[in-house]
Design a protein around this motif. Structure first.
Motif, mmCIF file in Angstrom:
data_model
loop_
_atom_site.group_PDB
_atom_site.id
_atom_site.type_symbol
_atom_site.label_atom_id
_atom_site.label_comp_id
_atom_site.label_asym_id
_atom_site.label_seq_id
_atom_site.Cartn_x
_atom_site.Cartn_y
_atom_site.Cartn_z
ATOM 1 N N SER A 173 0.855 -1.182 0.000
ATOM 2 C CA SER A 173 0.000 0.000 0.000
ATOM 3 C C SER A 173 0.893 1.234 0.000
ATOM 4 O O SER A 173 2.099 1.156 0.279
ATOM 5 C CB SER A 173 -0.936 0.021 1.207
ATOM 6 O OG SER A 173 -0.187 0.114 2.415
ATOM 7 N N ALA A 174 0.317 2.378 -0.313
ATOM 8 C CA ALA A 174 1.068 3.631 -0.320
ATOM 9 C C ALA A 174 0.148 4.748 0.139
ATOM 10 O O ALA A 174 -1.057 4.721 -0.110
ATOM 11 C CB ALA A 174 1.612 3.931 -1.715
ATOM 12 N N PHE A 217 5.140 4.110 2.374
ATOM 13 C CA PHE A 217 4.693 2.892 1.712
ATOM 14 C C PHE A 217 5.174 1.681 2.504
ATOM 15 O O PHE A 217 6.231 1.714 3.137
ATOM 16 C CB PHE A 217 5.186 2.836 0.252
ATOM 17 C CG PHE A 217 6.678 2.939 0.087
ATOM 18 C CD1 PHE A 217 7.473 1.803 0.038
ATOM 19 C CD2 PHE A 217 7.277 4.191 -0.020
ATOM 20 C CE1 PHE A 217 8.842 1.909 -0.120
ATOM 21 C CE2 PHE A 217 8.645 4.300 -0.184
ATOM 22 C CZ PHE A 217 9.442 3.158 -0.236
#
Length: 268
Positions: A173-174, A217
């Motif tokens: 994810s970021a 991230f």
């Protein structure tokens, strides 16, 4: 609350179904015609009300704005442990408070299956916060007085905050965080005084624009955060002093016209 226009049109249809197309009597013909006309008017009223409600709600939806008048927000908390401190307990008496307000606020939020976009804009925003904490005794009931003081205040013509996330399954994810202020005045002070630590942080400045960008991230359990900050048209000064565990540190900064900096953090 949204008007149930389908129900209104249903009432009109049922009323029209009560009408009779013919009437065989003569003496009550006038009454029959009057009743039919009344039913027509009542059905027409329901239909007209439904049409007006549809038009009003569609108009309001078209002109609705994300901008709202600003509100005053305050908070405070007090943890009074004076009685416990008189009994030589290792506790703190802590006072905190904050206040913030803005002339106008705008908020935009968009959420999808793999993303979330959240944006907040404030016009003419003021905020201030403070904290004070005092401790007199340690766990061995030795008298080791310590104090912590924090105060911060800022005023900006406009401020921006954005939080943008992208999800790519469970393993990755970021997130991108953006902050910015235009026409900003700010001041900050922090002090810690105890036998183990003495520190002092002072900062004051003004900037035509200052901002912060943070990109984080995660990948297979590790989180990497890179933060950059900068200012344009600025004049700022800061001083810091720290002494703890047989180590000391002193620093100062002067910025004029422009300044930049960055921080890197890894958590795993």
């Amino acid at each position: 609350m949204r008007t149930d226009t389908d129900a209104l049109r249903g009432f009109a249809a049922r009323i029209r179904a009560l009408r009779q197309g013919s009437f065989s009597g003569n003496t009550a013909l006038d009454t029959h015609l009057a009743v039919q006309a009344s039913l027509d008017r009542l059905a027409l009223w329901f239909e007209d009300t439904a049409s007006r409600a549809d038009w009003t709600e569609s108009t309001l939806a078209a002109i609705s704005s994300p901008w709202k008048p600003g509100r005053l927000h305050t908070s405070h908390s007090e943890v009074w442990n004076l009685g416990q401190q008189l009994k030589q307990r290792p506790v703190k008496t802590t006072l905190t408070g904050s206040v913030s307000t803005a002339v106008a606020q705008g908020h935009w939020l968009q959420t999808g299956q793999h993303h979330q976009l959240d944006t907040q804009v404030d016009l003419v925003k003021f905020k201030a916060s403070g904290k004070a904490a005092i401790q007199l005794w340690d766990k061995q009931k030795k008298k080791v007085p310590s104090a912590e003081l924090q105060a911060e205040a800022s005023l900006s013509a406009a401020s921006f905050a954005g939080n943008y996330k992208v999800f790519a399954g469970r393993s990755a994810s970021a997130a991108l965080n953006l902050k910015g202020e235009a026409g900003a005045l700010y001041a900050k002070a922090e002090a810690v005084l105890s036998a183990q630590e003495q520190s002092l942080d002072l900062a004051v400045g003004a900037a035509a624009f200052r901002g912060e960008c943070s990109l984080a991230f995660s990948l297979f359990g590790a989180t990497i955060t890179l933060t950059g900050e900068g200012s344009i048209g600025s004049c700022e000064a800061s001083m810091s002093y720290r002494h703890k565990n047989r180590e000391w540190e002193f620093g100062s900064k002067l910025g004029f016209i422009a300044g930049t900096g960055f921080r890197l953090k890894v958590s795993y």
